[in-house]
Scaffold this motif. Structure first.
Motif, PDB file in Angstrom:
ATOM      1  N   GLY A  89      11.917   0.689  13.165  1.00  0.00           N
ATOM      2  CA  GLY A  89      12.764   0.917  12.724  1.00  0.00           C
ATOM      3  C   GLY A  89      13.158   1.888  11.480  1.00  0.00           C
ATOM      4  O   GLY A  89      13.989   2.929  11.755  1.00  0.00           O
ATOM      5  N   GLU A  90      13.063   0.728  10.399  1.00  0.00           N
ATOM      6  CA  GLU A  90      13.321   1.681   9.153  1.00  0.00           C
ATOM      7  C   GLU A  90      12.180   3.030   8.541  1.00  0.00           C
ATOM      8  O   GLU A  90      12.424   3.276   7.820  1.00  0.00           O
ATOM      9  N   LEU A  91      11.409   3.426   9.435  1.00  0.00           N
ATOM     10  CA  LEU A  91      10.087   3.972   9.127  1.00  0.00           C
ATOM     11  C   LEU A  91      10.734   5.474   9.283  1.00  0.00           C
ATOM     12  O   LEU A  91      11.129   5.148  10.808  1.00  0.00           O
ATOM     13  N   ASP A  92      11.108   6.756   8.813  1.00  0.00           N
ATOM     14  CA  ASP A  92      11.590   7.934   9.244  1.00  0.00           C
ATOM     15  C   ASP A  92      10.593   8.549   9.922  1.00  0.00           C
ATOM     16  O   ASP A  92       9.027   8.866   9.010  1.00  0.00           O
ATOM     17  N   PHE A  93      10.313   8.810  10.632  1.00  0.00           N
ATOM     18  CA  PHE A  93       9.481   9.883  10.987  1.00  0.00           C
ATOM     19  C   PHE A  93       8.989  10.820  10.625  1.00  0.00           C
ATOM     20  O   PHE A  93      10.109  11.305  10.337  1.00  0.00           O
ATOM     21  N   VAL A  94       7.919  12.309  10.119  1.00  0.00           N
ATOM     22  CA  VAL A  94       7.700  12.711   9.213  1.00  0.00           C
ATOM     23  C   VAL A  94       7.547  13.839   9.921  1.00  0.00           C
ATOM     24  O   VAL A  94       7.536  15.194   9.934  1.00  0.00           O
ATOM     25  N   GLN A  95       5.863  14.306  10.866  1.00  0.00           N
ATOM     26  CA  GLN A  95       5.980  14.870  10.852  1.00  0.00           C
ATOM     27  C   GLN A  95       4.743  14.218  12.828  1.00  0.00           C
ATOM     28  O   GLN A  95       3.581  13.114  12.248  1.00  0.00           O
ATOM     29  N   GLN A 139       3.444   6.203   3.353  1.00  0.00           N
ATOM     30  CA  GLN A 139       3.253   6.862   4.255  1.00  0.00           C
ATOM     31  C   GLN A 139       3.256   5.826   5.300  1.00  0.00           C
ATOM     32  O   GLN A 139       1.577   4.870   5.121  1.00  0.00           O
ATOM     33  N   ALA A 140       2.883   5.538   6.714  1.00  0.00           N
ATOM     34  CA  ALA A 140       2.169   5.650   7.609  1.00  0.00           C
ATOM     35  C   ALA A 140       1.701   6.302   8.553  1.00  0.00           C
ATOM     36  O   ALA A 140       1.962   7.366   9.001  1.00  0.00           O
ATOM     37  N   LEU A 141       0.111   6.063   9.079  1.00  0.00           N
ATOM     38  CA  LEU A 141      -0.812   7.539   9.363  1.00  0.00           C
ATOM     39  C   LEU A 141      -1.036   6.956  11.194  1.00  0.00           C
ATOM     40  O   LEU A 141      -2.226   6.101  10.839  1.00  0.00           O
ATOM     41  N   LEU A 142      -0.299   7.106  12.124  1.00  0.00           N
ATOM     42  CA  LEU A 142      -0.760   6.056  13.467  1.00  0.00           C
ATOM     43  C   LEU A 142      -0.834   6.946  14.955  1.00  0.00           C
ATOM     44  O   LEU A 142      -0.888   8.430  14.963  1.00  0.00           O
ATOM     45  N   CYS A 143      -2.192   7.006  14.567  1.00  0.00           N
ATOM     46  CA  CYS A 143      -2.984   7.691  15.811  1.00  0.00           C
ATOM     47  C   CYS A 143      -3.529   6.561  16.649  1.00  0.00           C
ATOM     48  O   CYS A 143      -3.636   6.100  17.053  1.00  0.00           O
ATOM     49  N   LEU A 144      -3.355   7.255  17.652  1.00  0.00           N
ATOM     50  CA  LEU A 144      -3.776   7.243  19.485  1.00  0.00           C
ATOM     51  C   LEU A 144      -4.422   8.409  20.344  1.00  0.00           C
ATOM     52  O   LEU A 144      -3.905   9.589  20.271  1.00  0.00           O
ATOM     53  N   ASN A 145      -5.356   8.115  20.640  1.00  0.00           N
ATOM     54  CA  ASN A 145      -6.397   8.927  22.102  1.00  0.00           C
ATOM     55  C   ASN A 145      -6.433   8.411  23.450  1.00  0.00           C
ATOM     56  O   ASN A 145      -7.023   7.644  23.614  1.00  0.00           O
ATOM     57  N   TYR A 165       0.483  -1.351   0.295  1.00  0.00           N
ATOM     58  CA  TYR A 165      -0.027   0.411  -0.008  1.00  0.00           C
ATOM     59  C   TYR A 165       0.803   1.060   0.235  1.00  0.00           C
ATOM     60  O   TYR A 165       1.660   1.665  -0.236  1.00  0.00           O
ATOM     61  N   ASP A 166       0.057   2.243  -0.537  1.00  0.00           N
ATOM     62  CA  ASP A 166       0.686   3.705  -0.166  1.00  0.00           C
ATOM     63  C   ASP A 166       0.684   4.599   0.745  1.00  0.00           C
ATOM     64  O   ASP A 166       1.143   4.995   0.891  1.00  0.00           O
ATOM     65  N   LEU A 167      -0.361   4.346   1.414  1.00  0.00           N
ATOM     66  CA  LEU A 167      -0.976   4.767   2.466  1.00  0.00           C
ATOM     67  C   LEU A 167      -1.351   3.722   3.708  1.00  0.00           C
ATOM     68  O   LEU A 167      -2.602   3.020   2.961  1.00  0.00           O
ATOM     69  N   ILE A 168      -1.120   3.368   5.198  1.00  0.00           N
ATOM     70  CA  ILE A 168      -1.761   2.868   5.718  1.00  0.00           C
ATOM     71  C   ILE A 168      -2.231   4.030   6.913  1.00  0.00           C
ATOM     72  O   ILE A 168      -1.341   4.944   7.447  1.00  0.00           O
ATOM     73  N   ILE A 169      -3.427   3.420   7.004  1.00  0.00           N
ATOM     74  CA  ILE A 169      -4.070   4.011   8.140  1.00  0.00           C
ATOM     75  C   ILE A 169      -4.242   3.358   9.589  1.00  0.00           C
ATOM     76  O   ILE A 169      -5.214   2.219   9.549  1.00  0.00           O
ATOM     77  N   LEU A 182       0.522  11.145  14.401  1.00  0.00           N
ATOM     78  CA  LEU A 182       1.663  10.555  13.800  1.00  0.00           C
ATOM     79  C   LEU A 182       1.885  10.029  12.112  1.00  0.00           C
ATOM     80  O   LEU A 182       1.958   8.947  12.702  1.00  0.00           O
ATOM     81  N   ILE A 183       2.737  11.112  11.466  1.00  0.00           N
ATOM     82  CA  ILE A 183       2.932  10.805  10.042  1.00  0.00           C
ATOM     83  C   ILE A 183       4.454  10.119   9.947  1.00  0.00           C
ATOM     84  O   ILE A 183       5.628  10.100  10.793  1.00  0.00           O
ATOM     85  N   TYR A 184       4.198   8.141   8.749  1.00  0.00           N
ATOM     86  CA  TYR A 184       5.871   7.665   9.570  1.00  0.00           C
ATOM     87  C   TYR A 184       6.270   7.687   7.637  1.00  0.00           C
ATOM     88  O   TYR A 184       5.071   7.195   6.676  1.00  0.00           O
ATOM     89  N   ARG A 185       7.175   7.486   7.323  1.00  0.00           N
ATOM     90  CA  ARG A 185       7.357   7.259   5.418  1.00  0.00           C
ATOM     91  C   ARG A 185       8.359   6.210   5.394  1.00  0.00           C
ATOM     92  O   ARG A 185       9.198   5.917   6.251  1.00  0.00           O
ATOM     93  N   ALA A 186       8.466   5.490   4.707  1.00  0.00           N
ATOM     94  CA  ALA A 186       9.318   4.230   4.457  1.00  0.00           C
ATOM     95  C   ALA A 186      10.157   4.531   3.542  1.00  0.00           C
ATOM     96  O   ALA A 186      10.275   5.669   2.095  1.00  0.00           O
ATOM     97  N   PRO A 187      11.711   3.759   3.377  1.00  0.00           N
ATOM     98  CA  PRO A 187      12.070   4.309   2.859  1.00  0.00           C
ATOM     99  C   PRO A 187      11.934   4.320   0.800  1.00  0.00           C
ATOM    100  O   PRO A 187      11.542   3.231   0.767  1.00  0.00           O
ATOM    101  N   GLY A 188      12.729   4.631  -0.350  1.00  0.00           N
ATOM    102  CA  GLY A 188      11.793   4.659  -1.157  1.00  0.00           C
ATOM    103  C   GLY A 188      12.959   5.690  -2.177  1.00  0.00           C
ATOM    104  O   GLY A 188      13.155   6.781  -2.401  1.00  0.00           O
TER     105      GLY A 188
END
Length: 306
Positions: free
Chosen positions: A274-280, A250-256, A213-217, A300-306
């Motif tokens: 750990g291979e995913l980079d924190f974006v914002q 990218q992965a969008l991780l949510c926590l409430n 996937y291009d994006l995982i929520i 939080l947004i994370y991105r895979a290398p590519g």
């Protein structure tokens, strides 16, 4: 409760679903238990501790006065929900609630249910997350999305409306997914979405076959016995992310969970993905301001290398 009354006195005519007063953020001492939301044409007042009849009558008078100013030809519809002890108690205080009840947000339409349960079908604090997902689909019209803990599929709706190619929605609640399918119909979305009513932890085979996937929520409940406990189960999801993401995905991780700060997600991601980079970290809607960023919703947004 003066801060709540002040917010009502300054309230504009609500068009989209939105939060009007967020006492839970701790910015208004003495009003921490009050929340006022608009699910047009209905206002929903929530208290997280017992309140008196006199307090409700004061709110009624304030709402009536303001409504006569901003919508003199429309009836005042409002609901009160008390969540202080176990199952929420919900009362229709004035007017009526439409059936079906549909609201809008950023041009999308959603089915809600404000008279039953404590989750009304659309989490208002996630508005900026949905805006961000819509932006990603606009930039990449071939976006392929995995929407975990999809609930009523609001992320799927905004992604497909913005042009995403495919969204795989996964949730173990048949009732929530049925509403999710109706939400797609409300928005004229007839292609691109699939709906898997499964326990996420028991269906990785099906999830993997539709990827990468291009994006995982990932938007789980913070604590739901028999479904998801963040401190125990989030790591299981994080481990899967690198293999499920496209290069550059990218992965969008949510926590409430107020008791778990941003460091909880960041530390676990370093350990298990750990291979995913924190974006914002996405900003929450201004109406959800909190005295503590760590206590408020974390997206939080994370991105895979590519």
């Amino acid at each position: 409760m003066q801060a709540l009354l002040n917010a009502i006195a300054a309230m504009a005519m609500p068009i989209d679903a939105e939060r009007i007063f967020h006492g839970r953020g701790g910015l208004y001492p003495g009003c921490e238990h009050w929340v006022l939301d608009a699910f047009p044409p209905v206002l929903v007042l929530t208290s997280f501790k017992p309140v008196t009849l006199e307090e409700l009558e004061t709110v009624q008078a304030s709402l009536s006065q303001r409504w006569a100013q901003i919508a003199p030809k429309a009836p005042l519809n409002w609901v009160f929900q008390n969540r202080h002890d176990g199952e929420p108690e919900t009362r229709l205080m004035a007017g009526q609630v439409p059936e079906p009840h549909e609201v809008t947000e950023q041009g999308a339409r959603f089915r809600v249910h404000v008279l039953k349960g404590q989750n009304h079908g659309l989490f208002l604090d996630m508005a900026e997350g949905r805006r961000w997902v819509s932006e990603q689909a606009t930039v990449n019209p071939k976006l392929r999305v995995l929407n975990l803990f999809a609930y009523t599929c609001a992320f799927s709706v905004v992604a497909l409306k913005a042009g995403a190619q495919q969204v795989v929605n996964v949730d173990m609640s048949q009732g929530a997914m049925t509403i999710g399918q109706k939400n797609h119909q409300l928005n004229g979305l007839t292609h691109g979405a699939s709906f898997l009513v499964h326990d996420i932890f028991k269906t990785w085979g099906k999830i993997s076959r539709s990827g990468p996937y291009d994006l995982i929520i990932v938007d789980p409940p913070s604590f739901q016995k028999g479904s998801f406990i963040a401190t125990k189960d989030y790591a299981k999801l994080m481990r899967r992310l690198p293999d499920l993401l496209m290069p550059g995905g990218q992965a969008l991780l949510c926590l409430n969970a107020p008791e778990l700060g941003t460091a909880f997600l960041q530390d676990q991601m370093k350990e298990f993905a750990g291979e995913l980079d924190f974006v914002q970290r996405l900003q929450n809607p201004i109406t959800f301001d909190d005295v503590s960023k760590d206590r408020s919703l974390k997206v939080l947004i994370y991105r895979a290398p590519g």
